[in-house]
Each structure stands twice: as structure tokens, then as C-alpha cells.
Motif scaffolding. Sequence first.
Motif, PDB file in Angstrom:
ATOM      1  N   VAL A   1      32.942  19.690 -41.091  1.00 30.59           N
ATOM      2  CA  VAL A   1      33.198  19.700 -42.535  1.00 30.59           C
ATOM      3  C   VAL A   1      32.638  18.413 -43.126  1.00 30.59           C
ATOM      4  N   ASP A   2      32.099  18.508 -44.366  1.00 35.48           N
ATOM      5  CA  ASP A   2      31.565  17.323 -45.031  1.00 35.48           C
ATOM      6  C   ASP A   2      32.593  16.198 -45.014  1.00 35.48           C
ATOM      7  N   GLY A   3      32.121  15.017 -44.684  1.00 37.96           N
ATOM      8  CA  GLY A   3      33.019  13.868 -44.621  1.00 37.96           C
ATOM      9  C   GLY A   3      33.365  13.472 -43.199  1.00 37.96           C
ATOM     10  N   THR A   4      32.958  14.305 -42.228  1.00 40.10           N
ATOM     11  CA  THR A   4      33.155  13.953 -40.822  1.00 40.10           C
ATOM     12  C   THR A   4      32.059  12.965 -40.420  1.00 40.10           C
ATOM     13  N   ASN A   5      32.452  11.886 -39.794  1.00 39.49           N
ATOM     14  CA  ASN A   5      31.505  10.829 -39.404  1.00 39.49           C
ATOM     15  C   ASN A   5      31.128  11.019 -37.934  1.00 39.49           C
ATOM     16  N   ILE A   6      29.992  11.660 -37.690  1.00 42.12           N
ATOM     17  CA  ILE A   6      29.549  11.935 -36.320  1.00 42.12           C
ATOM     18  C   ILE A   6      28.763  10.735 -35.793  1.00 42.12           C
ATOM     19  N   GLN A   7      29.181  10.228 -34.646  1.00 42.25           N
ATOM     20  CA  GLN A   7      28.508   9.098 -34.005  1.00 42.25           C
ATOM     21  C   GLN A   7      27.975   9.541 -32.650  1.00 42.25           C
ATOM     22  N   ARG A   8      26.696   9.227 -32.391  1.00 40.63           N
ATOM     23  CA  ARG A   8      26.020   9.721 -31.191  1.00 40.63           C
ATOM     24  C   ARG A   8      25.793   8.609 -30.173  1.00 40.63           C
ATOM     25  N   PHE A   9      25.969   8.985 -28.900  1.00 38.71           N
ATOM     26  CA  PHE A   9      25.799   8.047 -27.796  1.00 38.71           C
ATOM     27  C   PHE A   9      24.809   8.633 -26.790  1.00 38.71           C
ATOM     28  N   GLU A  10      24.277   7.755 -25.931  1.00 40.49           N
ATOM     29  CA  GLU A  10      23.168   8.165 -25.067  1.00 40.49           C
ATOM     30  C   GLU A  10      23.590   8.992 -23.866  1.00 40.49           C
ATOM     31  N   ASP A  11      24.816   8.864 -23.402  1.00 39.95           N
ATOM     32  CA  ASP A  11      25.270   9.675 -22.269  1.00 39.95           C
ATOM     33  C   ASP A  11      26.776   9.852 -22.367  1.00 39.95           C
ATOM     34  N   ASP A  12      27.321  10.726 -21.514  1.00 37.22           N
ATOM     35  CA  ASP A  12      28.750  11.042 -21.583  1.00 37.22           C
ATOM     36  C   ASP A  12      29.620   9.838 -21.251  1.00 37.22           C
ATOM     37  N   ALA A  13      29.143   8.980 -20.347  1.00 33.43           N
ATOM     38  CA  ALA A  13      29.922   7.801 -19.994  1.00 33.43           C
ATOM     39  C   ALA A  13      30.132   6.913 -21.219  1.00 33.43           C
ATOM     40  N   ALA A  14      29.084   6.745 -22.017  1.00 34.19           N
ATOM     41  CA  ALA A  14      29.191   5.922 -23.228  1.00 34.19           C
ATOM     42  C   ALA A  14      30.071   6.605 -24.275  1.00 34.19           C
ATOM     43  N   THR A  15      29.971   7.936 -24.373  1.00 34.20           N
ATOM     44  CA  THR A  15      30.809   8.682 -25.319  1.00 34.20           C
ATOM     45  C   THR A  15      32.278   8.545 -24.957  1.00 34.20           C
ATOM     46  N   ASN A  16      32.591   8.734 -23.676  1.00 35.68           N
ATOM     47  CA  ASN A  16      33.978   8.605 -23.223  1.00 35.68           C
ATOM     48  C   ASN A  16      34.501   7.186 -23.437  1.00 35.68           C
ATOM     49  N   GLN A  17      33.661   6.206 -23.149  1.00 35.35           N
ATOM     50  CA  GLN A  17      34.079   4.814 -23.315  1.00 35.35           C
ATOM     51  C   GLN A  17      34.380   4.500 -24.777  1.00 35.35           C
ATOM     52  N   ALA A  18      33.627   5.104 -25.683  1.00 32.16           N
ATOM     53  CA  ALA A  18      33.883   4.908 -27.115  1.00 32.16           C
ATOM     54  C   ALA A  18      35.259   5.428 -27.492  1.00 32.16           C
ATOM     55  N   LEU A  19      35.670   6.530 -26.873  1.00 29.47           N
ATOM     56  CA  LEU A  19      37.014   7.067 -27.118  1.00 29.47           C
ATOM     57  C   LEU A  19      38.072   6.140 -26.531  1.00 29.47           C
ATOM     58  N   PHE A  20      37.856   5.682 -25.304  1.00 27.13           N
ATOM     59  CA  PHE A  20      38.840   4.840 -24.625  1.00 27.13           C
ATOM     60  C   PHE A  20      39.075   3.524 -25.373  1.00 27.13           C
ATOM     61  N   THR A  21      38.022   2.974 -25.976  1.00 24.90           N
ATOM     62  CA  THR A  21      38.119   1.662 -26.628  1.00 24.90           C
ATOM     63  C   THR A  21      38.439   1.745 -28.116  1.00 24.90           C
ATOM     64  N   GLY A  22      38.560   2.971 -28.650  1.00 27.28           N
ATOM     65  CA  GLY A  22      38.882   3.125 -30.062  1.00 27.28           C
ATOM     66  C   GLY A  22      37.696   2.999 -30.986  1.00 27.28           C
ATOM     67  N   GLN A  23      36.491   3.018 -30.418  1.00 25.77           N
ATOM     68  CA  GLN A  23      35.289   2.956 -31.260  1.00 25.77           C
ATOM     69  C   GLN A  23      35.141   4.232 -32.082  1.00 25.77           C
ATOM     70  N   VAL A  24      35.661   5.355 -31.536  1.00 25.72           N
ATOM     71  CA  VAL A  24      35.706   6.621 -32.281  1.00 25.72           C
ATOM     72  C   VAL A  24      37.132   7.155 -32.235  1.00 25.72           C
ATOM     73  N   ASP A  25      37.436   8.061 -33.160  1.00 27.51           N
ATOM     74  CA  ASP A  25      38.776   8.640 -33.235  1.00 27.51           C
ATOM     75  C   ASP A  25      38.925   9.883 -32.366  1.00 27.51           C
ATOM     76  N   ALA A  26      37.799  10.509 -32.050  1.00 30.52           N
ATOM     77  CA  ALA A  26      37.807  11.720 -31.231  1.00 30.52           C
ATOM     78  C   ALA A  26      36.408  11.914 -30.677  1.00 30.52           C
ATOM     79  N   ILE A  27      36.301  12.766 -29.654  1.00 30.36           N
ATOM     80  CA  ILE A  27      34.992  13.152 -29.150  1.00 30.36           C
ATOM     81  C   ILE A  27      34.959  14.667 -28.985  1.00 30.36           C
ATOM     82  N   VAL A  28      33.748  15.214 -28.918  1.00 32.69           N
ATOM     83  CA  VAL A  28      33.577  16.630 -28.583  1.00 32.69           C
ATOM     84  C   VAL A  28      32.935  16.685 -27.211  1.00 32.69           C
ATOM     85  N   SER A  29      33.604  17.359 -26.284  1.00 40.36           N
ATOM     86  CA  SER A  29      33.102  17.456 -24.920  1.00 40.36           C
ATOM     87  C   SER A  29      33.594  18.753 -24.306  1.00 40.36           C
TER      88      SER A  29
END
Length: 263
Positions: A163-191
Motif C-alpha cells: 500500500v502507498d506509504g510503505t517504506n520498502i528497503q532492499r538488502f543484498e542477501d538474506d543474511a543482511a535482511t535478517n540482520q536489519a530486522l534483528f537490529t531494528g533497522q527495519v520494522d518488518a521483513i518479507v521472507s
Amino acid sequence: MKHFIRGLVLAAAATVALTSASVAQTTNTLDTIVQRGKVVVGISLSTPPYGMTDATMAPSGFDVAVANLIARDLGVQLEIVDQVSQARIPNLTSGKVDIVVSSLGITAERAKTILYSNAIYVDEQMVIAPTAAEIAKLEDLVGKRVGVTRATTNDTIITAKAVDGTNIQRFEDDAATNQALFTGQVDAIVSGVAAANAINAQTDQFQRKFAVRQSPMGIGLRHGDFDLHQWLNTEIMLLWNSGELQAAQKQWLGVVNPDLPRF
């Protein structure tokens, strides 16, 4: 006389063209793999539990298990080329690898560029967020930072459905995506479900919130590799009938598909 000679030249040219075409048809990737004694497989080793390295730094995971079964049944050695998600298709089409077994979601867009085997696993794209977060639908992601791995089906699906207003942030691999979730860099991930299970095995601070879509995964190969395509589909059927494919799903993904879609 000139017409006769010209006819001979044209006939000879036609014979050469037919011979070349015949050679081209008999020189294919499947033949090359068998003659070489090695199959070169593209796998991301930073996408657990599909591809990763174990305590001894040896490749492991579901995709590695499938690649080993393929090499075994081809009667050849396995060479793994580690790659990030966005390099999977370029590495394949450029000839750097023979096939891609790398959590490769089947999409109509990708099928314009590559051939797919029948599915080896059906995943489900999930929104994963902190347990306390009140997220139950796409609208709840508005104003939030949502992490995805670049150029994956997770990326494609959430980009199309967000939905408009969702801030999608992209990472180079799943390890980096997961780490962003663990450290609070993102609020959620899609996996995927398997990735969610892997996260849950590490901590109970995060949970699956809702499913976005199902995504069958297949093996990627180049357009025109019809003999290899037929062999791979036969191999997948035999691995399913023997129970080896389900065993690999259970071991590495923690779930077993009740059935797999076929073309």
C-alpha cells in the motif's frame, strides 16, 4: 554450365548448413556436463536454510542438498558457484553456471529470460516482525520500514502489493535482511516460511504475521536447453517418488509440501 556450377555451390552450402545445424542440436548443455564430468550450479550461500556454510565452511542447505542429488544422478562432480540473488539469472544466461538451484521463485517475468524446471518446493511469502508488533495486513505496513532481499520474489511481490506509504528497503542477501530486522533497522521483513522457521529457531522475539502469497521454486536453466530440461523434470519426479526430495525439505526447511505443481 554456369547455372550447373551455381547449383552445385548452392547444394554444397545447403549441405554444410544442415550439417552445422545437426552438430548444434547434438551439442547441448546436458552433453557438455556429462562429457566434462562436472555440473556447475549457481547457489547463494548466504540464504539460509536454502544455501549456507556449516561449521567446517562446507556448503549446506536445501539447495545444496538438491544440487548434490542432481550431480549424483548425473554421475558427475558438483561445483558450486556462490552468488548473490541478483546475479542468479545473469550468471546463468552468460554461461558462468549450467543451472541455478538458489531459492529461485517461478515467475512469468523471469520465464521470458530462462527456462524453469518443475517445482522443487512451494514457499509462502510471509511478513515477519517483532512479536509485539500489531501487524496483520498490508495496510498495517504503511509508514513502516519493510526489508526485503533485492531481486527476489519477496521483493517483487511486496513491491507489487504494498500500500502507498510503505517504506520498502532492499538488502543484498538474506543474511543482511535478517540482520536489519534483528537490529531494528527495519520494522518488518518479507521472507519465506523456511526463513521464518530459521529465525524462530534463534529467538522468540519475532513471529510470522501474515502470508502475502505462495511462491513455487524451481531450477533455472537457459532457453534452448531442452534435453537438460527434460532430464531435470524426470529427476525431480524420481526424487519425489523416492521420498528423497521430501526428506531434504524436512531436514532443511522444516516443512514438507503435500504435493508439487507441475507444468
